[in-house]
Motif scaffolding. Sequence first.
Motif, PDB file in Angstrom:
ATOM      1  N   UNK A   1       0.843  -1.182   0.000  1.00 35.01           N
ATOM      2  CA  UNK A   1       0.000   0.000   0.000  1.00 35.01           C
ATOM      3  C   UNK A   1       0.888   1.247   0.000  1.00 35.01           C
ATOM      4  N   UNK A   2       0.587   2.169  -0.890  1.00 33.10           N
ATOM      5  CA  UNK A   2       1.350   3.403  -0.986  1.00 33.10           C
ATOM      6  C   UNK A   2       0.620   4.489  -0.211  1.00 33.10           C
ATOM      7  N   UNK A   3       1.371   5.216   0.556  1.00 27.81           N
ATOM      8  CA  UNK A   3       0.796   6.349   1.280  1.00 27.81           C
ATOM      9  C   UNK A   3       1.515   7.632   0.893  1.00 27.81           C
ATOM     10  N   UNK A   4       0.747   8.665   0.669  1.00 27.31           N
ATOM     11  CA  UNK A   4       1.285   9.988   0.378  1.00 27.31           C
ATOM     12  C   UNK A   4       0.769  10.932   1.449  1.00 27.31           C
ATOM     13  N   UNK A   5       1.675  11.624   2.089  1.00 33.51           N
ATOM     14  CA  UNK A   5       1.295  12.530   3.168  1.00 33.51           C
ATOM     15  C   UNK A   5       1.807  13.919   2.846  1.00 33.51           C
ATOM     16  N   UNK A   6       0.860  14.843   2.670  1.00 33.65           N
ATOM     17  CA  UNK A   6       1.223  16.225   2.375  1.00 33.65           C
ATOM     18  C   UNK A   6       1.349  17.034   3.660  1.00 33.65           C
ATOM     19  N   UNK A   7       2.160  18.058   3.599  1.00 32.22           N
ATOM     20  CA  UNK A   7       2.280  18.998   4.707  1.00 32.22           C
ATOM     21  C   UNK A   7       2.744  20.336   4.161  1.00 32.22           C
ATOM     22  N   UNK A   8       2.644  21.363   4.989  1.00 35.25           N
ATOM     23  CA  UNK A   8       3.168  22.668   4.609  1.00 35.25           C
ATOM     24  C   UNK A   8       2.131  23.694   4.210  1.00 35.25           C
ATOM     25  N   UNK A   9       0.864  23.284   4.147  1.00 35.96           N
ATOM     26  CA  UNK A   9      -0.161  24.256   3.803  1.00 35.96           C
ATOM     27  C   UNK A   9      -0.363  25.270   4.917  1.00 35.96           C
ATOM     28  N   UNK A  10      -1.146  26.291   4.629  1.00 35.69           N
ATOM     29  CA  UNK A  10      -1.410  27.309   5.633  1.00 35.69           C
ATOM     30  C   UNK A  10      -2.050  28.529   5.017  1.00 35.69           C
ATOM     31  N   UNK A  11      -2.075  29.593   5.798  1.00 36.06           N
ATOM     32  CA  UNK A  11      -2.660  30.855   5.350  1.00 36.06           C
ATOM     33  C   UNK A  11      -1.575  31.905   5.237  1.00 36.06           C
ATOM     34  N   UNK A  12      -1.550  32.585   4.105  1.00 34.41           N
ATOM     35  CA  UNK A  12      -0.577  33.638   3.875  1.00 34.41           C
ATOM     36  C   UNK A  12      -1.256  34.805   3.181  1.00 34.41           C
ATOM     37  N   UNK A  13      -0.607  35.927   3.202  1.00 40.10           N
ATOM     38  CA  UNK A  13      -1.093  37.081   2.448  1.00 40.10           C
ATOM     39  C   UNK A  13      -0.566  37.007   1.023  1.00 40.10           C
ATOM     40  N   UNK A  14      -1.259  37.695   0.152  1.00 42.80           N
ATOM     41  CA  UNK A  14      -0.830  37.752  -1.247  1.00 42.80           C
ATOM     42  C   UNK A  14       0.608  38.238  -1.330  1.00 42.80           C
ATOM     43  N   UNK A  15       1.373  37.585  -2.195  1.00 40.54           N
ATOM     44  CA  UNK A  15       2.786  37.902  -2.328  1.00 40.54           C
ATOM     45  C   UNK A  15       3.688  37.031  -1.476  1.00 40.54           C
ATOM     46  N   UNK A  16       3.082  36.283  -0.563  1.00 42.54           N
ATOM     47  CA  UNK A  16       3.862  35.440   0.323  1.00 42.54           C
ATOM     48  C   UNK A  16       4.251  34.126  -0.318  1.00 42.54           C
ATOM     49  N   UNK A  17       4.908  33.283   0.485  1.00 46.59           N
ATOM     50  CA  UNK A  17       5.411  31.998   0.001  1.00 46.59           C
ATOM     51  C   UNK A  17       5.047  30.869   0.952  1.00 46.59           C
ATOM     52  N   UNK A  18       4.925  29.691   0.391  1.00 41.50           N
ATOM     53  CA  UNK A  18       4.741  28.463   1.155  1.00 41.50           C
ATOM     54  C   UNK A  18       5.490  27.346   0.450  1.00 41.50           C
TER      55      UNK A  18
END
Length: 121
Positions: A1-18
């Motif tokens: 079984x393959x598992x993919x786990x995402x992380x790093x999302x969030x809330x930022x203002x326009x022009x920002x980075x993630x």
Amino acid sequence: QVQLVESGGGSVQAGGSLRLSCAASGYGYSSKCMGWFRQAPGQEREGVARIVIGPGFTWYADSVKGRFTISQDNAKNTVYLQMNSLKPEDTALYYCASSSSTCVTDSFTYWGQGTQVTVSS
């Protein structure tokens, strides 16, 4: 079984980075292509970026070219999506996906649960 786990999302203002991360695990599975997709409320899921595992060939949606960068760390079985100059229209649930064959959309058979990205103006 393959598992993919995402992380790093969030809330930022326009022009920002993630930076999003997708860690893959699974015995006996070899990914040939990894991709990032996104889906905003009321809209269809769309491809954002893809990378051929190993050679590192990449593809980007026109809407993110020059702002997003997909990369791989094969030692960690992890794919990243660096997102710069974010815009409110980038707000969506971002999914990581894996294909054992090609980078064609229908080839992606394993999907993560998604990580939310919200960009405010």
